[in-house]
Structures are given as structure tokens and as C-alpha cells.
Design a protein around this motif. Structure first.
Motif, mmCIF file in Angstrom:
data_model
loop_
_atom_site.group_PDB
_atom_site.id
_atom_site.type_symbol
_atom_site.label_atom_id
_atom_site.label_comp_id
_atom_site.label_asym_id
_atom_site.label_seq_id
_atom_site.Cartn_x
_atom_site.Cartn_y
_atom_site.Cartn_z
ATOM 1 N N ARG A 40 -16.925 -0.849 10.453
ATOM 2 C CA ARG A 40 -16.488 -0.685 11.843
ATOM 3 C C ARG A 40 -17.342 -1.560 12.741
ATOM 4 O O ARG A 40 -18.029 -1.095 13.642
ATOM 5 C CB ARG A 40 -16.591 0.784 12.255
ATOM 6 C CG ARG A 40 -15.665 1.705 11.486
ATOM 7 C CD ARG A 40 -14.237 1.536 11.929
ATOM 8 N NE ARG A 40 -13.323 2.390 11.189
ATOM 9 C CZ ARG A 40 -12.048 2.506 11.466
ATOM 10 N NH1 ARG A 40 -11.519 1.812 12.451
ATOM 11 N NH2 ARG A 40 -11.269 3.280 10.745
ATOM 12 N N ARG A 77 -11.303 3.808 16.978
ATOM 13 C CA ARG A 77 -10.702 2.546 17.416
ATOM 14 C C ARG A 77 -10.937 2.403 18.918
ATOM 15 O O ARG A 77 -10.146 2.890 19.731
ATOM 16 C CB ARG A 77 -9.216 2.496 17.084
ATOM 17 C CG ARG A 77 -8.913 2.632 15.597
ATOM 18 C CD ARG A 77 -7.415 2.618 15.354
ATOM 19 N NE ARG A 77 -6.821 1.347 15.727
ATOM 20 C CZ ARG A 77 -5.513 1.147 15.864
ATOM 21 N NH1 ARG A 77 -4.680 2.162 15.687
ATOM 22 N NH2 ARG A 77 -5.042 -0.041 16.183
ATOM 23 N N GLU A 99 -9.749 -4.081 17.106
ATOM 24 C CA GLU A 99 -9.786 -3.799 15.677
ATOM 25 C C GLU A 99 -11.154 -4.176 15.104
ATOM 26 O O GLU A 99 -11.857 -5.035 15.647
ATOM 27 C CB GLU A 99 -8.687 -4.582 14.958
ATOM 28 C CG GLU A 99 -7.274 -4.247 15.413
ATOM 29 C CD GLU A 99 -6.850 -2.842 15.039
ATOM 30 O OE1 GLU A 99 -7.455 -2.268 14.117
ATOM 31 O OE2 GLU A 99 -5.913 -2.319 15.664
#
Length: 360
Positions: A136, A155, A241
């Protein structure tokens, strides 16, 4: 003259106080000086350190490059750390390859326990902890308070990522650029029996070159209007993203030179026009030939500079249409005694005409 008992006691008290207090004050001053010269401790907000922001609204989903610790009761030979591969799986003894991507620790624990139950363990107890979050990763750079790399669960949107990076800097531009990596295309096609390799036809070397081109990652560029976002237009807020790079350049500038009262560079805001540019430069002076104004505009594609002649007097009086100002525009107000605009340009920027060629 004899000293009274009260006076003697007071003197002894002052001497004792000096013995105990003075060294203590000295030690405090020394500690204070040492504290002043000590380097401040490094915090998690330092952009050099990978900062992990936990999202309480959802469980973490395991991804590639994450490191997990699997602890299985009565099976120490299987209990150690595993790094998730690029395909989102891990290689375990007994079970072989196990898919872990996009699964919570609870879901992965159940999959491993079900695989071990029966022949290997009667009642396997599997506990999984995410030791390192590497899948991430978000990058933000440019005109923010704390640019750098951030590890964020969930997100995040562009606005959230800007907030995590400490907010916008004082010199931020009006546009944010989001660079998104596109995964390369593969020669696999879906079928009722799973994925099959797509047959290649024609020249083998041509097919090989096409495969090499397909394996190269591509990129998409998204532009977001930050000013609109800050005004409450949340339609401009995009979801970022993992692996995306957010770049917020510094504000664009334009230049006003020549016969104006306050020449210089000025920040370019949305909708800035020639009339506003001259007003920011506090108007023209008595030596100005404002009817012979010129805007030098650079072409960002090839670097050439375009010359736009404009009657500044007519624009300021409302008799001619106003001209939008673009990034890096140079507005020249020539001198009424000089015939050449190039001379005004060279004088404004202190250039020597013998070493700086001017093309028209």
C-alpha cells in the motif's frame, strides 16, 4: 560584639542552602544547555521514514511484497515469516503455493487451517500477523508540507493523501498530476477451462518484439483541478491506487517587463488576463509605448517562443478584447523612444545582445 544565636542560625542556614542549591542550579543549567544542543528525535512524520496510516473502517487486505508472520500451534516447522510474492502467493511446506492476495488475516488463517486439517494436524490453530505493509505504497511530491512515501491502509482519495502529507504548501499550483502505472498486457486469454496461452502467428521475431513491448508497463496521467477541489467540488477528488505517484507542481508564474511601475514575476492564477497582469505591475509609466506591447509565449512542445503583438492601451480601456495569460508568458511594454522591442527585453533582463540571440 557577640553574634546573637538567631543571627548565627540564619548564617548557618544560608551556608547550607548555598551548598545544596548552587550545584543543583548549575546541574540544571548544564542539562538545559545539553538539551538545547541535542538533535530533535526523528518522528514518524519524517518523509524519509515510511509512514503507516491505519484505516479503522476496514480490515487490511494482504498484497504483494507484504511480510506476514504465520504462527501454527504444534507446527514450529511451518511457523515463520513469509513475504508475499509478486503473484500474491506464498510457498509453504506441506501446502505448497497458497494465494494470500486480497485476503484478510482471518481469511488466510482459515485457508491454511483447512489445508492442514486431517492428515497433518487434527485441529490446527493458525494465527497470522502482518509484520510489514509494503503493498500500500503511495508517493506524493511537489508543493506539499511533507512530501515522501506513505503506507496507507484502504484506498485514500487525493484530498486525503494531501491531508496525510501535511496539506498544500504556500506555493502550490492549480493542477495535480496523478501518474498511474498500467500493468502490461499478457498473452493469456480466459476460457471455460481457465487461462490458456494465446497462440502466436506470423514471424517469430515479430511476435517476440510484440511480447517485449507488451511486457513494458504503461502509464496513465490524470489531471485534477486542485482549486476546484478546495472549493468543495468533490467530483474532482479521485481515488489513488497503490503505487500511484501524485505530483503537485509549484504555481506557474508570468513576467511583466519594460515600462511598468513594478516589473517582475507574478504567480499565475486561474483566469489571469493581460489587464490583470498590467494592474499587478502597477500600470504603465509615462515612457511606455503601450500600443506596441508584445507577449512572448513559449511553446511547451518544442520550446519555441511565439511573439504576440497587442495594444495594451486598447485592452486597458476596454476597446480590445482581453488576452489570457499563460504560464511563463513575458509581457513587454516597450519604451516610446526605442524602436526595437528586443532592446526593451534585453534591458529588462540585463542581457547582452551580443551573446543572447533573439528570434522573431
Amino acid at each position: 560584639m557577640k553574634t546573637q544565636p538567631q543571627t548565627r542560625i540564619a548564617i548557618l542556614f544560608l551556608v547550607a542552602l548555598a551548598i545544596f542549591v548552587v550545584p543543583n542550579v548549575s546541574a540544571q543549567n548544564q542539562t538545559k544547555q545539553q538539551r538545547q544542543f541535542q538533535a530533535p528525535p526523528q518522528t514518524a512524520s519524517d518523509p524519509i521514514v515510511s509512514t503507516v496510516i491505519v484505516s479503522p473502517g476496514e480490515e487490511y487486505l494482504i498484497g504483494p511484497s507484504d511480510v506476514i508472520l504465520i504462527d501454527i500451534a504444534d507446527a514450529p516447522e511451518l511457523s515463520h515469516s513469509y513475504r508475499i510474492g509478486a503473484d500474491g502467493s506464498i510457498e509453504m511446506p506441506v501446502l505448497g503455493r497458497v494465494s494470500a492476495q486480497q485476503k484478510t488475516t482471518r481469511e488466510l488463517s482459515k485457508i491454511i487451517a483447512d489445508g492442514l486439517r486431517g492428515e497433518y494436524l487434527n485441529d490446527p490453530q493458525v494465527n497470522i500477523i502482518v509484520e510489514q505493509i509494503n503493498s500500500r505504497t503511495y508517493f506524493i511530491q511537489g508543493a506539499v508540507r511533507r512530501p515522501g512515501l506513505y503506507q496507507v491502509e484502504g484506498r485514500p482519495s487525493l484530498l486525503m493523501l494531501i491531508t496525510i502529507a501535511g496539506g498544500l504548501g504556500d506555493n502550490y499550483g492549480s493542477t495535480a498530476f496523478v501518474i498511474h502505472k498500467i500493468k502490461p498486457a499478457t498473452n493469456e486469454v480466459s476460457s471455460a477451462h481457465g487461462k490458456q496461452e494465446q497462440p502466436t502467428t506470423g514471424n517469430a521475431s515479430a511476435a517476440s518484439s510484440e511480447n517485449d513491448a507488451a511486457e513494458k508497463p504503461g502509464y496513465e496521467l490524470f489531471k485534477v483541478n486542485i482549486n476546484g477541489l478546495l472549493r468543495g467540488n468533490l467530483d474532482h477528488d479521485v481515488v489513488i491506487e497503490p503505487g500511484d505517484i501524485v505530483h503537485i507542481p509549484m504555481t506557474d508564474v508570468f513576467f511583466v517587463a519594460g515600462e511598468v511601475n513594478s516589473p517582475g514575476s507574478f504567480p499565475l492564477k486561474d483566469g489571469t488576463t493581460l489587464r490583470q497582469a498590467i494592474s499587478l505591475a502597477q500600470g504603465t509609466n509615462f515612457s511606455a509605448a503601450a500600443n506596441r506591447g508584445v507577449i512572448f509565449r513559449e511553446n511547451p512542445n518544442n520550446g519555441t517562443r511565439q511573439e504576440i503583438k497587442v495594444d495594451i492601451t486598447a485592452v486597458m480601456n476596454g476597446k480590445s478584447q482581453d488576452v489570457p495569460i499563460m504560464p511563463n508568458d513575458i509581457v513587454i511594454v516597450p519604451n516610446s523612444r526605442l524602436r526595437s522591442v528586443a532592446s526593451t527585453l534585453l534591458r529588462a533582463f540585463n542581457y547582452n545582445s551580443t551573446r543572447v540571440p533573439i528570434r522573431y
